[in-house]
Design a protein around this motif. Structure first.
Motif, mmCIF file in Angstrom:
data_model
loop_
_atom_site.group_PDB
_atom_site.id
_atom_site.type_symbol
_atom_site.label_atom_id
_atom_site.label_comp_id
_atom_site.label_asym_id
_atom_site.label_seq_id
_atom_site.Cartn_x
_atom_site.Cartn_y
_atom_site.Cartn_z
ATOM 1 N N ILE A 4 52.597 -3.851 -20.422
ATOM 2 C CA ILE A 4 51.659 -4.146 -19.891
ATOM 3 C C ILE A 4 51.942 -4.096 -18.249
ATOM 4 O O ILE A 4 52.831 -4.027 -18.014
ATOM 5 C CB ILE A 4 51.320 -5.650 -20.245
ATOM 6 C CG1 ILE A 4 52.416 -6.583 -19.986
ATOM 7 C CG2 ILE A 4 50.898 -6.081 -21.711
ATOM 8 C CD1 ILE A 4 52.119 -8.141 -20.233
ATOM 9 N N THR A 5 50.976 -4.437 -17.315
ATOM 10 C CA THR A 5 51.138 -4.337 -16.079
ATOM 11 C C THR A 5 51.766 -5.795 -15.515
ATOM 12 O O THR A 5 51.514 -6.665 -16.390
ATOM 13 C CB THR A 5 49.701 -4.263 -15.282
ATOM 14 O OG1 THR A 5 48.804 -5.080 -15.485
ATOM 15 C CG2 THR A 5 49.042 -2.804 -15.861
ATOM 16 N N MET A 6 52.183 -5.875 -14.192
ATOM 17 C CA MET A 6 52.631 -7.077 -13.932
ATOM 18 C C MET A 6 51.409 -7.949 -13.708
ATOM 19 O O MET A 6 51.620 -9.276 -13.680
ATOM 20 C CB MET A 6 53.276 -6.659 -12.127
ATOM 21 C CG MET A 6 53.987 -8.125 -11.782
ATOM 22 S SD MET A 6 54.731 -7.823 -10.208
ATOM 23 C CE MET A 6 56.316 -7.005 -10.766
ATOM 24 N N ARG A 7 50.205 -7.444 -13.440
ATOM 25 C CA ARG A 7 49.045 -8.207 -13.203
ATOM 26 C C ARG A 7 49.128 -9.149 -14.430
ATOM 27 O O ARG A 7 48.511 -10.229 -14.551
ATOM 28 C CB ARG A 7 47.918 -7.486 -12.846
ATOM 29 C CG ARG A 7 46.524 -8.314 -12.806
ATOM 30 C CD ARG A 7 45.441 -7.307 -12.485
ATOM 31 N NE ARG A 7 45.558 -6.964 -11.027
ATOM 32 C CZ ARG A 7 45.861 -5.548 -10.612
ATOM 33 N NH1 ARG A 7 46.012 -4.634 -11.717
ATOM 34 N NH2 ARG A 7 45.950 -5.093 -9.277
ATOM 35 N N GLU A 8 48.959 -8.335 -15.483
ATOM 36 C CA GLU A 8 48.677 -8.827 -17.124
ATOM 37 C C GLU A 8 49.961 -9.871 -17.128
ATOM 38 O O GLU A 8 49.649 -10.797 -17.639
ATOM 39 C CB GLU A 8 48.602 -7.844 -17.898
ATOM 40 C CG GLU A 8 47.301 -7.148 -17.701
ATOM 41 C CD GLU A 8 47.273 -5.743 -18.574
ATOM 42 O OE1 GLU A 8 46.311 -5.446 -19.095
ATOM 43 O OE2 GLU A 8 48.359 -5.152 -18.844
ATOM 44 N N GLU A 173 55.080 -11.727 -4.668
ATOM 45 C CA GLU A 173 54.489 -10.659 -5.314
ATOM 46 C C GLU A 173 54.093 -9.428 -4.566
ATOM 47 O O GLU A 173 53.144 -9.587 -3.773
ATOM 48 C CB GLU A 173 53.413 -11.089 -6.153
ATOM 49 C CG GLU A 173 53.569 -12.592 -7.046
ATOM 50 C CD GLU A 173 52.187 -13.044 -7.597
ATOM 51 O OE1 GLU A 173 52.345 -14.326 -8.279
ATOM 52 O OE2 GLU A 173 51.191 -12.445 -7.447
ATOM 53 N N HIS A 174 54.793 -8.428 -4.961
ATOM 54 C CA HIS A 174 54.239 -7.157 -4.252
ATOM 55 C C HIS A 174 52.998 -6.522 -4.481
ATOM 56 O O HIS A 174 53.067 -6.428 -5.668
ATOM 57 C CB HIS A 174 55.582 -6.051 -4.014
ATOM 58 C CG HIS A 174 55.334 -4.895 -3.055
ATOM 59 N ND1 HIS A 174 54.182 -4.240 -3.056
ATOM 60 C CD2 HIS A 174 56.191 -4.944 -1.815
ATOM 61 C CE1 HIS A 174 54.510 -3.234 -1.942
ATOM 62 N NE2 HIS A 174 55.490 -3.770 -1.096
ATOM 63 N N LYS A 175 52.089 -6.266 -3.512
ATOM 64 C CA LYS A 175 50.841 -6.129 -4.075
ATOM 65 C C LYS A 175 50.704 -4.542 -4.804
ATOM 66 O O LYS A 175 49.901 -4.352 -5.808
ATOM 67 C CB LYS A 175 49.839 -5.820 -2.890
ATOM 68 C CG LYS A 175 49.621 -7.351 -2.194
ATOM 69 C CD LYS A 175 48.631 -7.424 -1.265
ATOM 70 C CE LYS A 175 49.141 -6.714 0.202
ATOM 71 N NZ LYS A 175 49.985 -7.412 0.850
ATOM 72 N N LEU A 176 51.724 -3.596 -4.481
ATOM 73 C CA LEU A 176 52.147 -2.419 -5.142
ATOM 74 C C LEU A 176 52.340 -2.214 -6.561
ATOM 75 O O LEU A 176 52.501 -1.325 -7.197
ATOM 76 C CB LEU A 176 52.406 -1.258 -4.191
ATOM 77 C CG LEU A 176 51.601 -0.762 -3.078
ATOM 78 C CD1 LEU A 176 52.496 0.349 -2.419
ATOM 79 C CD2 LEU A 176 50.243 -0.476 -3.212
ATOM 80 N N LEU A 177 52.866 -3.150 -6.820
ATOM 81 C CA LEU A 177 53.605 -3.719 -8.080
ATOM 82 C C LEU A 177 52.405 -3.975 -9.209
ATOM 83 O O LEU A 177 52.794 -4.237 -10.304
ATOM 84 C CB LEU A 177 54.681 -4.622 -8.118
ATOM 85 C CG LEU A 177 55.961 -3.844 -7.415
ATOM 86 C CD1 LEU A 177 56.967 -5.028 -7.322
ATOM 87 C CD2 LEU A 177 56.469 -2.845 -8.215
ATOM 88 N N TYR A 178 51.434 -4.735 -8.847
ATOM 89 C CA TYR A 178 50.577 -5.542 -9.644
ATOM 90 C C TYR A 178 50.119 -4.335 -10.701
ATOM 91 O O TYR A 178 49.826 -4.765 -12.149
ATOM 92 C CB TYR A 178 49.054 -5.732 -8.877
ATOM 93 C CG TYR A 178 49.264 -7.064 -8.311
ATOM 94 C CD1 TYR A 178 49.861 -8.156 -8.833
ATOM 95 C CD2 TYR A 178 49.155 -7.076 -6.947
ATOM 96 C CE1 TYR A 178 50.148 -9.394 -8.372
ATOM 97 C CE2 TYR A 178 48.956 -8.427 -6.277
ATOM 98 C CZ TYR A 178 49.656 -9.778 -6.858
ATOM 99 O OH TYR A 178 49.967 -10.808 -6.325
ATOM 100 N N ASP A 179 49.894 -2.981 -10.428
ATOM 101 C CA ASP A 179 49.511 -2.165 -11.647
ATOM 102 C C ASP A 179 50.633 -1.396 -12.226
ATOM 103 O O ASP A 179 50.653 -0.655 -13.123
ATOM 104 C CB ASP A 179 48.630 -0.865 -10.978
ATOM 105 C CG ASP A 179 47.278 -1.470 -10.464
ATOM 106 O OD1 ASP A 179 46.656 -2.262 -11.248
ATOM 107 O OD2 ASP A 179 46.935 -0.968 -9.291
#
Length: 328
Positions: A4-8, A173-179
């Motif tokens: 799953i993604t970091m966002r999830e 939380e780094h924004k480019l890691l959310y996906d």
């Protein structure tokens, strides 16, 4: 194991902890019906309702101040979010002094179970006031725990630990890691603070990296391996507490060190790590410690120019080769 993604992963952690403890509340700008600008808080408002998930005005000092009030009175276990980690500067007194120090100043009569979520990093041409990585500012603040995940697995386990902790946590939380996708178990797990993770083992050099730069360092390490250089990549995961034992064990094994982060190089977290390495393992080093950070200038607004600000894999490869070439 599922991916799953970091966002999830973050969203799952929030759902699980809010279900586990009804005193947990979440609030910030656009976190309720909209689900947050990064969509990390989706579904929480629908499940738990306005008393526990709600939007606030654009007033960062008030957001953090309210969280402090809830925490010290035992009213709630708050999870405030600032839309951008840069805005921590607006609430600096509430974070640096109130969150970090009040439990100590009042003889431990109160607890400070706050997890302040702070999206950081360069992403999408957001400009110099919406793209910074201010983690190192708060390493100088006693009483604050600083968490910086680099994978979905770490993000979920560390966020759950943060929410359950009775002391203040800054969760970057780094924004480019959310996906970014990664393995995350379905069963519950926690990751303790102060325990670094060796993301890749190696014998020739130690790379210490945080946030997005962990992934960049792993990319560089694979290319270096093709050149015959085996780099060990360590992610501290928390900057406070900082697991120097794992770092020093690696340094004593490899004798060479490169520290990489997206923070500005001057005064970044790498400076503190480098200082502790030379204090404890100077005579184990076979070459000077090198650091790679972003240049000490405001981040460009241009989506094209900002790419020259963030460290990249080729910079890491070049720096490693320079360190390896130092004669023993």
């Amino acid at each position: 194991m599922r991916q799953i993604t970091m966002r999830e992963a973050l969203n799952e952690a929030l759902h699980e902890e809010m279900e586990r403890d009804e005193s947990t509340v979440l609030f910030g700008e656009d976190v309720a019906k909209f689900g947050g600008i990064n969509k990390v808080t989706q579904g929480l408002y629908e499940k738990y309702g306005a008393p526990r998930v709600y939007d606030t005005p654009i007033a960062e000092a008030t957001i953090v101040g309210a969280a402090v009030g809830m925490a010290i009175t035992g009213h709630a276990r708050p999870i405030p979010e600032l839309q951008f980690g840069d805005f921590a500067s607006i609430a600096f007194d509430e974070i640096f002094n109130k969150m970090g120090k009040w439990r100590f100043m009042h003889g431990g009569q109160m607890e400070m179970p706050i997890t302040l979520r702070l999206p950081v990093g360069i992403a999408g041409g957001a400009g110099p006031e919406h793209s910074q990585s201010p983690q190192a500012l708060f390493m100088h603040g006693p009483g604050l725990q600083i968490v910086v995940p680099s994978t979905p697995y770490d993000a979920k386990g560390l966020l759950k630990t943060s929410i359950r902790d009775n002391n203040a946590v800054l969760f970057f939380e780094h924004k480019l890691l959310y996906d970014m996708k990664g393995d995350v178990p379905e069963e519950e797990y926690l990751i303790p603070f102060g325990k670094a993770d060796i993301k890749r083992e190696g014998e020739d050099l130690t790379i210490i990296a945080t946030a997005l730069q962990v992934q960049t360092s792993l990319e560089a390490a694979e290319e270096l391996s093709n050149q015959g250089v085996e780099a060990e990549v360590i992610d501290p995961r928390t900057l406070a507490p900082l697991d120097m034992e794992t770092i020093l064990n690696s340094v004593r094994k490899t004798g060479r060190v490169l520290i990489v982060h997206e923070e500005s190089k001057t005064g970044g977290s790498g400076a503190e790590i480098a200082a502790q390495i030379q204090e404890e393992a100077l005579f184990d080093l076979e070459a000077p410690i090198k650091r790679i950070g972003s240049p000490d200038v405001p981040i460009a607004q241009s989506i094209h120019l900002e790419q020259f600000y963030r460290p990249n894999a080729q910079q890491i490869i070049n720096a490693v080769n320079e360190i390896i070439d130092v004669p023993v």
